[in-house]
Every structure is written in C-alpha cells, then in structure tokens.
Write a protein that holds these residues in place. Structure first.
Motif, short mmCIF file in Angstrom:
data_model
loop_
_atom_site.label_atom_id
_atom_site.label_comp_id
_atom_site.label_asym_id
_atom_site.label_seq_id
_atom_site.Cartn_x
_atom_site.Cartn_y
_atom_site.Cartn_z
N UNK B 400 -7.86 -2.10 -1.27
CA UNK B 400 -8.90 -1.98 -2.42
C UNK B 400 -8.68 -0.50 -3.10
N UNK B 401 -8.50 0.40 -2.22
CA UNK B 401 -8.35 1.86 -2.42
C UNK B 401 -7.14 2.03 -3.45
N UNK B 402 -6.02 1.16 -3.13
CA UNK B 402 -4.75 1.36 -3.99
C UNK B 402 -5.08 0.73 -5.44
N UNK B 438 1.21 -2.21 0.81
CA UNK B 438 1.05 -1.08 -0.19
C UNK B 438 2.07 -1.17 -1.59
N UNK B 439 3.23 -1.29 -0.81
CA UNK B 439 4.34 -1.44 -1.70
C UNK B 439 3.97 -2.57 -2.86
N UNK B 440 3.97 -3.75 -2.11
CA UNK B 440 3.83 -5.10 -2.87
C UNK B 440 2.60 -5.14 -3.75
N UNK B 540 11.52 -0.24 -3.54
CA UNK B 540 10.53 -0.45 -2.15
C UNK B 540 10.60 -1.53 -1.66
N UNK B 541 11.21 -2.82 -2.35
CA UNK B 541 11.19 -4.06 -1.86
C UNK B 541 12.04 -4.21 -0.81
N UNK B 542 13.34 -3.43 -0.96
CA UNK B 542 14.14 -3.59 0.32
C UNK B 542 13.52 -2.80 1.57
N UNK B 546 12.78 -4.61 5.06
CA UNK B 546 13.26 -3.90 6.39
C UNK B 546 12.08 -3.73 7.22
N UNK B 547 11.04 -3.34 6.72
CA UNK B 547 9.82 -2.98 7.55
C UNK B 547 9.27 -4.34 8.18
#
Lengths: 160, 714
Positions: B400-402, B438-440, B540-542, B546-547
């Motif tokens: 929500x914050x993002x 967050x990235x997504x 960041x999708x990679x 990875x994560x």
C-alpha cells in the motif's frame, strides 16, 4: 610452523599431552584428545561423487551428517576392507565435524613434551607434513597428527 | 538481558511499530482522515518508539518521535482543531522512513546518525499552524489556555502540568530490582514511563531517575507516587510486567473519594477540566479524543463518545481490558532447532517402528502403540511446521505504501486490491518475498499503468488503475500473483530486442507469447537504453527471478496486450520439507523432488535414440530429450546398464526436460532437507547434480538430485 606447534604442546594444560592412539597399517598414530568427540563403529557410508578417494562419503551420526575420511587412503596406503575393529574417530575442528576411519583404536596415552621429537624436515611429501611430532613411549613410536592441518589442508591437496 | 538481545528487541519492536504506523496512516488516508482510535494508536506508537530509543540512546530517533508524539498529543486533546490530514500523513510517513533508515543502520552495526533536523522543523512549523487559535469557529470550551503546555506534557521527567487535585487516588509504589540487573535507575525510569501511560502525574524518589542514582535504588528501592483514577490492581499490573523487578509494593496514600461524575465539581474552570482527560485517555484502550466539540473533529468511535460537549470525557473507572495480542515473538533459530529435532524424531520413530529386529514377529500391542506414536509425531510435525508459517498480509500491506508513494510521484491513480492475505508461508520465504513484490509493483506502476487517465478512458478502462495482489494455496505451493490492468507487454518489441541480444534460436512462430514475455526476466535484458518505451520494463525483473528462485520458487509472466500483465510467483510452502520420489541406483538411494517429475516409465527399445556422437536420447511425447545416466553421473556400480532393465524418470525445470536413468523406483517420501556438510562443499564446491541430502526412515542417507542443474546442463 613445526616449531610453533612444539611450543604449544610444551605449554601443558589439562588435556594437552593426552593423545588418543590408533593404528593405521603398521604405524601407530596419536591425535590430541581435545579434538575427539567420540569413537563409533563403521556404519553405512553414503558415497558422494566427485570427491577424492580418501573422503569416503557421509554418515548419519544421530541426525547429523558427518563426512568421513579414510586415513589409510589419506596416507597413501593400500585400501583395505573394513572389519569389526575398524573405527571411526569423530573429531571436531571449529565448526566442522569429520570422521576419521582408522584400522584400530588403541588407547589414550599421556605423552609428555620430553617424549616428543619434531619430525624430520626432509620428507615433506605424502602424509608426513601432517605429523606434528614423533613420540617415543617405551618401545613404541607414535606419530602425532596435526589434525587441523590434516583437515584444513584438504583444499590444496585436491588441487594438486 | 544482554545488550545484544536488548538491541535485537529494540530493532524488532521498532520495525513492527513503524510498520504498524504506516498501516494506520494508509488506512486513515483511505478513510480520508484519522479516527480517534488511530490518533491514539499513533500516539502510543510514537511514545513507545521515543521511550525505547531514548533508553538505547538513539537520540535522533527519540527526538523525532517525541515531536511527532507532541503533534498527536495536541490533535488528540483538541478534537476541534482541524488537522490537515495529508500534511500529517506525509510528515508521519517521512518520519517512519527516517526510523526505518536509522533502524537499518543500527541493525548493520552503523551509528544512528541520521539528521532529523529538517523533519523536526517541518513538524514544529506545522504544530504552529495547528496550535494557532482557530478562527471564528473556536468553541467556547476550546481550552486555548492549555495549548502552550502541550509540548511538555509528555516529558516523563518534566514537571507535572496536571493539577494534582484532580487525581483520583494517590498510590505509593515501592520497587526493588533484581540483584545485578544493572542500570537500576533506567529500569525505574521505564516503570515511571509506563505508569505515565496510565496516570497523569508521577513523582519519584530519587527525583531525577536519569541521573545516576542506581546505588540509591539498589539500597532503598525506587519509590514512585502515582496519581490516577485507576484501581490499585492496574498499577500492580503495570509494575509487575516491568523487567527485572524483584519485588514491589503498592499502597494507597490518599484517596480522593470523589466518584468520577463528581469530579467536574472539584474543578474550578474549564481549561483545567480539559486537562483531566489526558490521564484517562492515556490508559491502554483508546478512548475518544478528549474534547468532542465541533463537527469538524474527527469522529470519535461511537462507543467512547463523551456524553455531551463541554463535559470532560468520563474517566473510565473500570479498566477496559485491551485486546491482548496472543502472540509471542520467538527467535527463529530456536524454531529452526525445534524443527530439526522434530525431523529427527520423525526419523527415529520410523527407525523404531520399522526396525528389522521386529520382522516376522506378531506384536499386536506394539503395533497399536507404534501406530499411535507415528500419528502423534506426525501431528507434532504439522504443528511445528505451522508455527513457522505466517500470513502474507503484512508483506502485502507494505505494498500500500509503495503504491501510495508512487501514485504521487508518477501522478497516476492506482488502487491496490489484496486477495487472500491470510495465506500462510514459511517465515524464511516471507522474508524473501517483500523485495521482489516491491519490484513487481513498481514495474506495474511505472510502466504498466497508462500515464494519462485519458488513455485509460480511451481504452475503455476505468480511469483509476488497478493492481490486484493475490495469494492462494495450490498443493504444497503458494501462488502469488500481481496483476495490473495497464498496457501489457509488447510482444514484438521484446522479440526484436531478444533478437538483437542474440537470444533467439528459433523462428518467431516457434515461440509462444509466454516464452517471449519471459525474456524480460533474463539478466541485463532491460538495461539497454535504446528502448525508450520498454526501458526499465525489465528493471529488476531478473533480480525478482533470482530472489524467488533462491527460495525454491519460480516466476512467470503473462500479458494480454492492452489489458495488462500478470506476474505469477510460485513458491513452496516451506523450504524444510520436500516431497520426493526415492530411486535406487546400484546400492545408493537418491531423491528426486516430486515437483519436478513429469513421468516415470520403463522405456521401450524403440524410444531410445542414439546420435552419431553416442549421445543417448529418449522420445517422450513426440520430442527428443537427453538421458542422464545417474550411475555414470554419480560413478556408481550397478548391474542395470540397459535402458530396458531400468527406469526413465522425466524431470522438468523451467521448461527444460531430461530423462534420468535409474535402476528402480522405491517410493514416495516426505523428507527433511539437510545441507551437504560444509566441510565437503568447501573442498569441491558444489557437487554436480546434488542439491542436498536427507536422512531416510531407516537412518540411511539419501542424496537429493538437483534437477535444475541437470536440466540446464543439457
């Protein structure tokens, strides 16, 4: 380095100077008792691929997975079938536990510093460089193993 | 309690409080303003942060928390002040960011040296705006006189501004601390602070607890005089929960027998009466803001609403029991240890129950007992597993914050819908989930959702962008999907780019749309600056991939052009237990994760293909796949060398498939994954084709086959 080890041994404190002795082939060896956590019979060893031949694999030590090293092969002796007398000495070095497969465990000996002489410098090949000293106990000779070196030197040996 | 564990506690507590603070603010923002309950909670959060930071001597944090606390104190006490919620929310969220940054520093062993100055100035400036006497609509009962006092009111060691006459009871609390607990004065200060929460006025002996007076306290104990309406038991409750208290005694010094209703009579003037509520309001359950006057006040929760304007809120004589959180925080290491032990237990049980010594014996009672034991240990294992499981809700709500921050920054309106937040996942996995999500979300916000409302309206979509974050269970996996209703991915552009990067091995029509979309998760795919429209689409999708793979999951992208894109993450429920099929090669046993197995069968001679180089392949569903002979890979002696005598297990990972050749299938196993001893890994690095090992029911060790490595090697 050997000199350093000797001075360490000279500073007698409690368990230092007490050695667990065992036989591999015709020789008797000693390992400082402080490293030894237990002695067990040989049990089922699970082989792992890609390991040097003297690392026989891993065993299940009450839920802990412990690698085992065949000291016989480590010291370039002919491998032999394991018998009832074959034992695994589990030693604890830092965080890593490792089992040493030896032909026969003898006894715990008090060895004083005067009984120990440094190994000859000339033969630095083979297993010799893992010998920190040679102890004379009566008629017998015990080769004292520098266990930390034996275990931590692994890497270089695999590379060679 | 050692310094370390105190620090750990501080960090943990602060992170939780900051998170809670954000939640409240975002909630409030959605409601268009904070309710009385929210205000109270923020106030308490700030108070706690201030207290603990002061104790740990993080002055930057405590100063800032103090000033936010002051602000909320004022808002709480002056329900008629009309605060500008967006401004307050901004200030608070920025403060929350500051706390987070500082705690992160502290956590990584750095000094907490952030500069709270500018935020502080802004908060103070806003306080001035807030406290400026309201214009024409100042109600008669608006206690303007009290305004200048507010900033000082909460200072625990500060002089009391609540007139003692208004207090109900005066108690004397005499506390002794455990021998050798150290910092006795700070302990006493903490108690005083805690009591401050339930009472307005505190006097202590020694007077200034922040001075080093530990010796005095060790010898004589600390004496606190508390004035409050609360019954004596509440005071006892507060003191007894304090740390390191050896013994304590609470006695009533004097009683102001006046019943709560009678109190206003004792109070000469309204301004003073208006000061009364702090004491009442500061008890744990959040009552209404004190002076419910004008319509512009944030509406206090109905059940707490004071009977009439102008009359001070009725002091709650009976303590309202706070809904206690039924949670305890436990060090994860302990849980890991517990989990390991239960794993061992399960194995030991099966060792006993299926002991070879029992073979051929008729043991009815033993069988019964054994069945019971097996059942109970199974249940125990389930419970332990569930202890480690936590719902994804807190991770989801962080989003929500993002969204809020990005909405402002990008000037796009986006609404986040959360579904299935109660879905539970192993703690280890949750920890690794937040960053990828967050990235997504950022990606979707930045590139997915159209820049202009008009574009959306023209495309026949609602003007407000929509992102749906969903979690659900699927077998032993959890599926988390994040769908936006933006532009979607541009297949042709991605394809063209993949072609330029030399990633295309087949003709265009041989690729499915999904395959092409998933190119953007390859490392470095999106770093090419030429692609203005797409640039950053894969930033960041990679990393996301990875994560997620680190916790044993995978990520898939799908998109409908013009309609939006969906990122689907599939992660295992837990890392510790794995369903696997046990196979035998020679006299060794291996485990293949069930998740990877597509099929296992006895091959027929005509399905085997051998190319001129001697590479062996298997025809499976019309396609050719490489065969990995496990006995060769693992250098194991076996009599089964002909394919017809053994078994082929088709395993797949990320679309790559190979056939594993083994002697026989043994059966399905639930296994506890154990790492290969570091001693071995240090020496030879990773063992090819082995991802870990496990101990089977009979005590033997089995290696877990690393399907990922094997399929990728082909």
């Amino acid at each position: 380095m050997d000199q350093d080890n000797l001075t360490l041994i000279n500073e007698e404190d409690g368990t230092r100077g007490r050695y667990l002795t065992f036989a591999v082939g015709d020789e008797d060896y000693g390992v400082e008792i402080a490293y030894v956590t237990e002695i067990i019979n040989v049990q089922t060893i699970t082989e792992l691929p890609e390991l040097p031949p003297y690392i026989r694999g891993i065993i299940n030590l009450r839920g802990k997975i412990v690698p085992v090293m065949d000291v016989r092969i480590r010291f370039n002796k002919e491998p032999e079938e394991y018998t009832d007398r074959t034992c695994i000495i589990v030693v604890d070095i830092g965080d890593a536990g490792i089992g040493l497969i030896v032909d026969l465990v003898r006894e715990v000996l008090e060895i004083s510093a005067e009984q120990i002489v440094p190994p000859s410098e000339s033969k630095s090949s083979g297993g010799n460089r893992y010998i920190s000293g040679i102890a004379k106990t009566g008629e017998d000779i015990k080769l004292l193993i520098d266990i930390e070196r034996l275990v931590s030197d692994e890497m270089t040996l695999v590379m060679e | 309690m050692s310094m370390d564990s105190m620090l750990e506690m501080f960090i943990f507590e602060n992170m939780q409080l900051t998170e809670r603070l954000e939640e409240i603010l975002i909630e409030g923002e959605q409601l268009g303003g904070l309710t009385g309950e929210h205000i109270n909670e923020i106030f308490r959060v700030m108070h706690t942060i201030k207290g603990s930071a002061a104790m740990m001597e993080y002055t930057h944090i405590s100063t800032l928390a103090h000033s936010v606390e002051d602000m909320f104190f004022y808002i709480r006490e002056h329900g008629d002040a009309s605060p500008d919620w967006p401004v307050i929310a901004d200030l608070c969220l920025e403060s929350a960011d500051f706390f987070k940054a500082e705690v992160a520093k502290i956590q990584s062993g750095l000094p907490s040296d952030g500069d709270e100055g500018s935020l502080l100035t802004r908060i103070r400036a806003y306080m001035k705006v807030l406290t400026a006497p309201p214009g024409d609509d100042a109600g008669a009962e608006a206690p303007v006189a009290a305004v200048p006092e507010t900033p000082e009111t909460k200072a625990a060691d500060g002089p009391s501004d609540a007139p003692p006459a208004t207090a109900g009871n005066r108690y004397r609390v005499h506390v002794f601390f455990q021998d050798g607990c150290k910092m006795e004065n700070i302990r006493a200060y903490q108690i005083a602070n805690a009591l401050q929460d339930v009472s307005g006025h505190i006097e202590t002996v020694p007077e200034d607890l922040l001075e080093d007076c530990s010796d005095y306290i060790i010898a004589n104990g600390a004496v606190l005089f508390v004035e409050t309406e609360l019954p004596i038991d509440d005071i006892r409750g507060v003191v007894s929960t304090a740390l390191f208290v050896q013994s304590f005694e609470v006695t009533q010094e004097s009683s102001n027998a006046a019943a709560p209703e009678g109190e206003p009579a004792d109070v000469p003037a309204a301004p003073e009466a208006a000061q009364k509520p702090p004491a009442a309001a500061e008890e744990k359950p959040p009552p209404a803001p004190a002076a419910p006057t004008g319509a512009e006040a944030a509406p206090p929760p109905a059940e707490h609403k004071a009977p009439a304007a102008g009359v001070p809120a009725k002091p709650a004589a009976a303590p309202v029991v706070e809904a206690k959180q039924n949670f305890i925080s436990v060090n994860v290491n302990k849980l890991d240890r517990l989990m390991d032990l239960v794993g061992e237990l399960v194995i030991s049980v099966s060792m006993v129950v299926s002991s070879p010594d029992l073979e051929g014996l008729q043991l009815d009672n033993f069988e019964k007992a054994a069945a019971l034991l097996t059942k109970n240990t199974g249940e125990l294992q389930d419970v332990i597993m569930s202890v480690r499981m936590i719902p994804v809700s807190s991770t989801f709500h962080k989003m929500h914050r993002i969204i809020r921050d990005l909405s402002r920054k990008l000037g796009k309106e986006v609404e986040l819908t959360i579904l299935g937040e109660e879905t539970e996942v192993d703690k280890n996995i949750i920890d690794n989930l937040s960053d990828p999500l967050m990235h997504i979300i950022r990606n979707s916000m930045d590139h997915g959702i159209e820049d202009a409302r008009e574009d959306r309206i023209a495309a026949g979509k609602p003007p407000m962008g929509r992102i749906v974050l969903e979690a659900r269970n699927s077998g032993s996996d959890v599926i988390i999907s994040c769908a936006d209703d933006g532009r979607g991915l541009d297949r042709d552009k991605i394809f063209a780019k993949a072609q330029r990067q030399g990633l295309i091995a087949k003709p265009d029509w041989d690729y499915t749309d999904k395959e092409i979309y998933n190119f953007i998760m390859l490392p470095g795919f999106s770093t090419n600056e030429q692609f203005t429209e797409l640039s950053g689409r894969g930033v960041g999708m990679d990393v996301v991939k990875k994560n997620i793979e680190k916790v044993g999951g995978n990520v898939l992208l799908d998109s409908v052009p013009g309609k939006g894109m969906t990122v689907t993450i599939r992660i295992p429920l837990t890392l510790a237990i794995l369903a696997g099929i046990e196979i035998q090669v020679g006299r060794n046993f291996y485990i293949v994760p069930t998740l990877n197995i597509r099929e296992a069968f006895k091959p027929r001679g005509k399905d085997i293909v051998i190319d001129p180089d001697g590479n062996e392949m298997i025809l499976f569903r019309g396609e050719c796949y490489a065969i990995v002979r496990l006995h060769r890979l693992f250098q194991v002696q076996t009599d089964v060398a002909r394919f017809e005598d053994g078994i082929i297990i088709m395993v797949e990972d990320e679309g790559h498939m190979v056939g594993l050749f083994a002697d026989t299938l043994v059966g399905e196993q639930q296994i506890v994954v154990k790492p290969i001893p570091s001693f071995i890994l240090r020496r030879i690095g990773k063992i090819r084709g082995v991802s870990g090992c496990t101990i089977l029911g009979d005590g033997s060790i089995s290696l877990i086959i690393d399907v990922k490595a094997l399929t990728q090697a082909q």
